[in-house]
Design a protein around this motif. Structure first.
Motif, short mmCIF file in Angstrom:
data_model
loop_
_atom_site.label_atom_id
_atom_site.label_comp_id
_atom_site.label_asym_id
_atom_site.label_seq_id
_atom_site.Cartn_x
_atom_site.Cartn_y
_atom_site.Cartn_z
N ILE A 2 0.86 -1.18 0.00
CA ILE A 2 0.00 0.00 0.00
C ILE A 2 0.90 1.23 0.00
N PRO A 3 0.91 2.02 -1.09
CA PRO A 3 1.71 3.24 -1.12
C PRO A 3 1.01 4.36 -0.34
N VAL A 4 1.77 5.02 0.55
CA VAL A 4 1.22 6.12 1.34
C VAL A 4 2.22 7.28 1.32
N SER A 5 1.77 8.43 1.81
CA SER A 5 2.65 9.58 2.01
C SER A 5 2.86 9.76 3.51
N VAL A 6 4.05 10.19 3.86
CA VAL A 6 4.36 10.40 5.28
C VAL A 6 4.85 11.83 5.47
N LYS A 7 4.16 12.58 6.33
CA LYS A 7 4.53 13.97 6.64
C LYS A 7 5.33 13.98 7.93
N TRP A 8 6.54 14.51 7.83
CA TRP A 8 7.39 14.63 9.02
C TRP A 8 8.05 16.00 9.00
N GLN A 9 7.75 16.78 10.03
CA GLN A 9 8.23 18.16 10.09
C GLN A 9 7.83 18.89 8.80
N THR A 20 1.93 -5.03 4.07
CA THR A 20 0.97 -5.41 5.10
C THR A 20 1.18 -6.84 5.62
N THR A 21 2.10 -7.57 4.97
CA THR A 21 2.39 -8.92 5.48
C THR A 21 3.45 -8.86 6.59
N GLN A 22 4.03 -7.67 6.78
CA GLN A 22 5.05 -7.48 7.80
C GLN A 22 4.50 -6.59 8.92
N PRO A 23 4.99 -6.73 10.14
CA PRO A 23 4.51 -5.89 11.24
C PRO A 23 4.90 -4.43 11.02
N PRO A 24 4.19 -3.50 11.65
CA PRO A 24 4.48 -2.08 11.50
C PRO A 24 5.92 -1.69 11.84
N TYR A 25 6.59 -2.49 12.64
CA TYR A 25 7.97 -2.16 12.99
C TYR A 25 8.85 -2.10 11.73
N VAL A 26 8.56 -2.96 10.75
CA VAL A 26 9.32 -2.96 9.50
C VAL A 26 9.09 -1.64 8.76
N PHE A 27 7.85 -1.15 8.78
CA PHE A 27 7.52 0.14 8.16
C PHE A 27 8.28 1.26 8.86
N LYS A 43 6.35 8.51 16.36
CA LYS A 43 4.93 8.54 16.74
C LYS A 43 4.13 8.79 15.47
N ILE A 44 3.49 7.72 14.99
CA ILE A 44 2.76 7.78 13.72
C ILE A 44 1.27 7.68 14.01
N MET A 45 0.54 8.68 13.53
CA MET A 45 -0.89 8.74 13.79
C MET A 45 -1.65 7.87 12.78
N VAL A 46 -2.45 6.96 13.30
CA VAL A 46 -3.32 6.11 12.47
C VAL A 46 -4.69 6.04 13.14
N LYS A 47 -5.57 5.33 12.50
CA LYS A 47 -6.91 5.15 13.07
C LYS A 47 -6.80 4.48 14.44
N GLY A 48 -7.36 5.12 15.43
CA GLY A 48 -7.35 4.54 16.77
C GLY A 48 -6.21 5.01 17.64
N GLY A 49 -5.35 5.90 17.11
CA GLY A 49 -4.26 6.42 17.93
C GLY A 49 -2.89 6.26 17.28
N LEU A 50 -1.89 5.92 18.09
CA LEU A 50 -0.52 5.79 17.60
C LEU A 50 -0.28 4.38 17.06
N TRP A 57 -2.25 -4.63 10.50
CA TRP A 57 -2.58 -3.65 9.47
C TRP A 57 -4.05 -3.74 9.04
N SER A 58 -4.59 -4.93 9.04
CA SER A 58 -5.96 -5.11 8.54
C SER A 58 -6.99 -4.40 9.40
N THR A 59 -6.62 -4.08 10.64
CA THR A 59 -7.57 -3.41 11.54
C THR A 59 -7.40 -1.90 11.54
N LEU A 60 -6.39 -1.41 10.82
CA LEU A 60 -6.09 0.02 10.88
C LEU A 60 -6.74 0.82 9.75
N GLY A 61 -7.20 0.14 8.73
CA GLY A 61 -7.89 0.82 7.64
C GLY A 61 -7.03 1.76 6.83
N VAL A 62 -5.74 1.47 6.71
CA VAL A 62 -4.85 2.32 5.92
C VAL A 62 -5.16 2.12 4.44
#
Length: 219
Positions: A2-9, A20-27, A43-50, A57-62
């Protein structure tokens, strides 16, 4: 993926792919490569918090193209050393001795390993080296014969050379004087110097040194 954009500073990283087959730690490790912010500081904001390292991933709705916000402080950039790296082999010989922490070896002059072993053992005795340093060329008196005096001087000079060099030393002068003082160490067999007993060499040399140093007032 899933391609996404990440805003940092003030930066926006586009088309960062989430596997999505790997845990978020890999991301988070991917983002570390991009931003220099270690995963534990992200600290990455997703659905439901950090975003947690072990979230599903399947529960985060990214969704594809979604913009994620990340906060965190990057590691300090490692500065280049002010002085370049200096390799031991590029140092002068005197400095190499200090850097390496040991002195040179001795060349085998032809079945002289017994003699070299004896010399290396004696060379490791600080008290003997100190006494030899105080022994002078003019230190001989009537109690010490010329051959003993010269052998003692040769031992002192050889030890000094070992202390200053990192390359093997050829103890030619010492060996010549040892054979002159103790002819048994000069025995030949078929034109080749014979192997001798290290204990005998140790005993004879130690006796000679003790006589010379005692007469010279060294202890």
């Amino acid at each position: 993926m899933i391609p996404v954009s990440v805003k940092w500073q003030k930066e926006l990283f586009k088309d960062v792919e989430i596997d999505t087959t790997q845990p978020p730690y890999v991301f988070k490790c991917q983002l570390y490569d991009l931003t220099g912010v270690p995963p534990e500081r992200q600290k990455i904001m997703v659905k439901g918090g950090l975003l947690k390292d072990d979230a599903d991933w399947s529960t985060l709705g990214v969704k594809e193209g979604q913009k994620l916000m990340m906060m965190g402080t990057a590691d300090e950039i490692i500065k280049s050393p002010e002085k370049g790296t200096v390799f031991v082999e590029d140092l002068p010989e005197e400095e190499q001795v200090v850097a390496v922490g040991h002195t040179a070896g001795l060349f085998n002059l032809g079945n002289t390993c017994y003699m070299n072993s004896t010399l290396q053992c004696l060379h490791s005795v600080p008290e003997l080296k100190s006494a030899l340093i105080q022994y002078s060329h003019s230190g001989r008196n009537n109690d010490v014969d010329q051959s003993s005096h010269l052998l003692t001087v040769a031992t002192r000079d050889l030890f000094n050379e070992l202390d200053k060099s990192v390359k093997p030393v050829a103890p030619m002068q010492f060996w010549m004087l040892l054979r002159k003082k103790y002819p048994q160490f000069g025995q030949l067999h078929n034109g080749v110097f014979m192997q001798q007993d290290a204990e005998e060499c140790w005993t004879q040399l130690l006796y000679t040194l003790s006589q010379s140093l005692r007469s010279n007032g060294s202890r």
